[in-house]
Design a protein around this motif. Sequence first.
Motif, short mmCIF file in Angstrom:
data_model
loop_
_atom_site.label_atom_id
_atom_site.label_comp_id
_atom_site.label_asym_id
_atom_site.label_seq_id
_atom_site.Cartn_x
_atom_site.Cartn_y
_atom_site.Cartn_z
N GLU A 245 46.62 24.91 -84.67
CA GLU A 245 46.86 23.48 -84.47
C GLU A 245 46.77 22.71 -85.78
N HIS A 246 45.79 23.09 -86.61
CA HIS A 246 45.60 22.41 -87.89
C HIS A 246 46.79 22.63 -88.82
N VAL A 247 47.25 23.88 -88.91
CA VAL A 247 48.40 24.18 -89.76
C VAL A 247 49.65 23.50 -89.22
N PHE A 248 49.85 23.58 -87.91
CA PHE A 248 51.03 22.96 -87.30
C PHE A 248 51.05 21.45 -87.54
N ASP A 249 49.92 20.79 -87.31
CA ASP A 249 49.88 19.34 -87.43
C ASP A 249 50.06 18.91 -88.88
N THR A 250 49.45 19.64 -89.82
CA THR A 250 49.59 19.28 -91.23
C THR A 250 51.03 19.41 -91.69
N ILE A 251 51.67 20.52 -91.34
CA ILE A 251 53.07 20.70 -91.73
C ILE A 251 53.95 19.64 -91.08
N LYS A 252 53.69 19.33 -89.84
CA LYS A 252 54.46 18.30 -89.14
C LYS A 252 54.36 16.95 -89.84
N GLU A 253 53.15 16.59 -90.23
CA GLU A 253 52.96 15.30 -90.89
C GLU A 253 53.64 15.27 -92.26
N LEU A 254 53.60 16.38 -92.99
CA LEU A 254 54.25 16.42 -94.30
C LEU A 254 55.77 16.37 -94.16
N LEU A 255 56.32 17.10 -93.21
CA LEU A 255 57.76 17.07 -93.00
C LEU A 255 58.22 15.67 -92.61
N ARG A 256 57.38 14.97 -91.89
CA ARG A 256 57.73 13.62 -91.44
C ARG A 256 57.90 12.67 -92.61
N THR A 257 57.25 12.91 -93.72
CA THR A 257 57.40 12.00 -94.86
C THR A 257 58.82 11.97 -95.40
N GLY A 258 59.60 13.03 -95.16
CA GLY A 258 60.94 13.10 -95.71
C GLY A 258 60.98 13.46 -97.17
N LEU A 259 59.83 13.80 -97.76
CA LEU A 259 59.73 14.05 -99.19
C LEU A 259 59.58 15.52 -99.55
N VAL A 260 59.60 16.39 -98.55
CA VAL A 260 59.41 17.82 -98.80
C VAL A 260 60.72 18.43 -99.33
N PRO A 261 60.72 19.00 -100.55
CA PRO A 261 61.94 19.61 -101.09
C PRO A 261 62.33 20.85 -100.30
N ALA A 262 63.58 21.26 -100.49
CA ALA A 262 64.15 22.33 -99.67
C ALA A 262 63.36 23.62 -99.76
N ASP A 263 62.90 24.02 -100.96
CA ASP A 263 62.19 25.30 -101.07
C ASP A 263 60.85 25.27 -100.35
N LEU A 264 60.16 24.14 -100.41
CA LEU A 264 58.89 24.03 -99.70
C LEU A 264 59.12 23.92 -98.19
N ARG A 265 60.17 23.22 -97.80
CA ARG A 265 60.49 23.14 -96.37
C ARG A 265 60.74 24.54 -95.81
N ALA A 266 61.43 25.37 -96.57
CA ALA A 266 61.66 26.74 -96.13
C ALA A 266 60.33 27.49 -95.97
N GLY A 267 59.43 27.31 -96.94
CA GLY A 267 58.12 27.94 -96.84
C GLY A 267 57.33 27.44 -95.65
N MET A 268 57.47 26.16 -95.33
CA MET A 268 56.77 25.60 -94.16
C MET A 268 57.31 26.19 -92.87
N TYR A 269 58.62 26.33 -92.78
CA TYR A 269 59.18 26.95 -91.59
C TYR A 269 58.69 28.38 -91.43
N GLU A 270 58.64 29.13 -92.54
CA GLU A 270 58.15 30.50 -92.49
C GLU A 270 56.67 30.54 -92.09
N ALA A 271 55.89 29.56 -92.57
CA ALA A 271 54.48 29.50 -92.19
C ALA A 271 54.34 29.22 -90.70
N LEU A 272 55.13 28.31 -90.17
CA LEU A 272 55.08 28.01 -88.74
C LEU A 272 55.44 29.25 -87.92
#
Length: 351
Positions: A245-272
């Motif tokens: 839940e902690h990892v999911f919520d943190t990634i969700k909040e960061l993605l919501r900012t709209g500021l996550v670059p493509a390479d990090l967004r890919a890493g976040m999807y892989e983490a999820l």
Amino acid sequence: MSDDDLSALRRLRSDEDLPPEVVDASLDRARLRFETAVRTTGGARRGRPAPPVRTRRRLRPALVAGAAVVAAGALVASGVGIIHWSSPEPAAAATLHEAARAAVAERAPVGAYTRVIETERALAYVTSDGEHYDGGYLAPTTSTTWVPADVSGTWVRATWSGPATTFYGGPAVRKAAAEDYATAAHRDDPQWERGQGGDFTVGELGGKQEGRIGPTDIAGLPRDPAALVRRIEAAPRSVGASDAEHVFDTIKELLRTGLVPADLRAGMYEALATLPGIVVTEEQASLDGRVGTAVGLPAGTGSDRQEVIVDRTDGAYLGERTVQVRPMGSIPTGAVIDSVAVRVAPADDQP
């Protein structure tokens, strides 16, 4: 916890219908949390002040710093035991892997500023008897934020509200909705805010609570999924939140900012995709005129389920939503009680 203890737990792998890497990763993270807690418990006992609770129309958990809430969650307190982890659902993992590959290939234009448009439909709870909050209404709030390339600079945001669109309950609900709309900022006269580093007086996008991962941390976050999960797990979490839940919520909040670059967004999807229990909740989820795949975690003891919606064809993050999983008064099971659609575009300047 000794290496022998961990070895004993690992031997239980043969009794679990789980891939070895899932068990090992969970055990390693548990050990890290336990050792961190041992090193820092003294500071927590001295009574570190907790960051302020973030307020919204819907109640959110309080946020606390310190190791007091970072217990060795995967370990059972009495004797040597192990929680029954579940593997990620194959459909969810496949969706996130596909979205990650598409995100890596993204070549989005950049500008001096990033314009982030959030359209949120949040449930405002209403009481019909002055005691029980048994109804509510959904009303849209739109915010447009201009973020400089250097996120420590000045952010500008305009916010306005629209009339309620969905009602759960009787006359008291409609009356409350009308009164709230009458006092809210509207499109022709929005509320304007300026904040250094996005530190606005109120709101979701911008600002940062002490110890939490926020916009200023994005550039330095690991792109490797496993390292990213460890970095998030080491940060303060909401009271009672599990690792997933902690990892999911943190990634969700960061993605919501709209500021996550493509390479990090890919890493976040892989983490999820590695989170135990993550599932596809809807293959064709509509959000503000766009359609993507909804991925979420089953609700624990709460009454709602958090979901993110991604476009697996181009790797875009479309937004998030919260679904009611059990009835509450006039609010039925399956009701979307909060949704946020996120649109991002480059901008040459800001108002």
